[in-house]
Design an enzyme around this catalytic site. Sequence first.
Site, PDB file in Angstrom:
ATOM      1  N   SER A 314       0.846  -1.190   0.000  1.00  0.00           N
ATOM      2  CA  SER A 314       0.000   0.000   0.000  1.00  0.00           C
ATOM      3  C   SER A 314       0.886   1.247   0.000  1.00  0.00           C
ATOM      4  O   SER A 314       1.680   1.424  -0.915  1.00  0.00           O
ATOM      5  CB  SER A 314      -0.955  -0.039   1.194  1.00  0.00           C
ATOM      6  OG  SER A 314      -1.943   0.944   1.060  1.00  0.00           O
ATOM      7  N   ASP A 395      -8.740  -4.544  -6.194  1.00  0.00           N
ATOM      8  CA  ASP A 395      -8.193  -3.485  -5.339  1.00  0.00           C
ATOM      9  C   ASP A 395      -8.780  -2.154  -5.781  1.00  0.00           C
ATOM     10  O   ASP A 395      -8.461  -1.646  -6.848  1.00  0.00           O
ATOM     11  CB  ASP A 395      -6.667  -3.460  -5.445  1.00  0.00           C
ATOM     12  CG  ASP A 395      -6.018  -2.545  -4.423  1.00  0.00           C
ATOM     13  OD1 ASP A 395      -6.720  -1.665  -3.873  1.00  0.00           O
ATOM     14  OD2 ASP A 395      -4.809  -2.698  -4.178  1.00  0.00           O
ATOM     15  N   HIS A 427      -7.390  -5.094  -1.866  1.00  0.00           N
ATOM     16  CA  HIS A 427      -6.172  -4.424  -1.433  1.00  0.00           C
ATOM     17  C   HIS A 427      -5.311  -5.324  -0.550  1.00  0.00           C
ATOM     18  O   HIS A 427      -4.113  -5.141  -0.443  1.00  0.00           O
ATOM     19  CB  HIS A 427      -6.554  -3.140  -0.683  1.00  0.00           C
ATOM     20  CG  HIS A 427      -5.444  -2.158  -0.505  1.00  0.00           C
ATOM     21  ND1 HIS A 427      -4.705  -1.663  -1.547  1.00  0.00           N
ATOM     22  CD2 HIS A 427      -4.948  -1.561   0.618  1.00  0.00           C
ATOM     23  CE1 HIS A 427      -3.807  -0.801  -1.100  1.00  0.00           C
ATOM     24  NE2 HIS A 427      -3.925  -0.731   0.212  1.00  0.00           N
TER      25      HIS A 427
END
Length: 458
Positions: A314, A395, A427
């Site tokens: 991330s 995602d 994600h």
Amino acid sequence: LATLEVRVLAQDSAWDFGAPAYSPDGRQLACTAAHSGVQHTAPERLALIDRGMPLAAAAAAATRRKPAPAPSWRLLSDPAWDLEVEAPLRWAADGRSLLFAAECRGRRPLWRCDVATGEVTRAFSVTQGIELAQALAGGWVQGFDVVQDARGAELIVTSADSALHPPRVHAHRAGAVQRLEHFNDDILAGVALGAAREHCFKGAQGDPVQLWLVQPPGFDAKRKHGLMHVIHGGPFAAAGDTWSWRWNPHVLAGRGHVVAQVNYHGSSGFGHAFKHAIMGRLGQLELQDIEAATGWLLRQRWVDGRRLFATGGSYGGFMVAWMNALVPTGRYQAMVCHAGVFDRVSTFAADSYLQRPQDLGAFYWDDPAKVRAQSPASFAATMATPTLVIHGAKDFRVPDANGLAHYNTLQARGVPARLLWFADENHWVLKPRNSRQWYGEFLGWIAAHDPGSRAPSR
């Protein structure tokens, strides 16, 4: 409920309210309040709404069509207490205090706020026993509740983990603590875990920056070990004294690497100024912090400078791509980028598209140069470190076009790269079989580029 009427209890265009919790007598409503009209990163603080009459009386007044007194609200906790209040809020049974969790320097203790004075203190004293100290002085409170037991005494139940164990459930009464379960003890008894250590070094702007190290089992300070940065996401999050089933540092350290987790500028739990410092210049201070940590680590006699790796997911994935572009080639032997931002403009397709321009300091059409200056894609010409790129097709936080473009760019530049793309993940990688594959690919990529790699254990 009797009249179906809706009444506004607190409203201010400059403030966001959340996590409401009624006091035992119903006269007051505690909540969180963030001054987001001033800064979008403003911390959640403790607030109190005075209802003016008990719930029962207010309900009776409503049935008689008599308006209840207009409520007013005020901040409760001292602004000098520079941590962020996190939901849920729980009232003590006597209504004199509120309990909540808040991150503090890589830990998440339980706190108590005195309603009369606004003073915030730790909910427990570390002098109340070794077991209690292990459960709450360090560690990470994941959940809790508070009630009054049959004898009228306060009873608090917590679920808390640490860097060395998954969540454990404890009951706390007047300084005494009792563990209520032993679910994972037998399994963990057969697992070797390395030590977790906290360090501090001078980072960007001369600020102290926290570093967590997880050593491999059998760590020997007289030997050389590979070093793996595991860069946390967020950025408003923190690595610390907590357990994780994803990106578990013990698994990642299990083949002989020391895992380093830097709480760079922007991390939560270090005060608002530290958190807000990165706005409008994403990547700059964070990179200085990580590279300062690498410099400090290279001065330790147990680090093998030929075996440095950088990994992250991330926002940590963004930092990996950023480092690939801006750190001198050869500094790191290989990288792993999971769900990382590669192109700031295409990431406007994300579910968080309205928050990102606030972090960047501009919309891409208003100041394209400013936005491009915070995008790894703008510096792709200098990317040269072998990278495993991981992304999920579902995602929506960082759409997978980022991962695909990152991988294709490395391929086009002739940089060794591998793509792990999950058609059924978002994600995060949450399905057990996918998680197993994730760890296997991750560790396999590191081993393939590690001159001192150990054969994987089975």
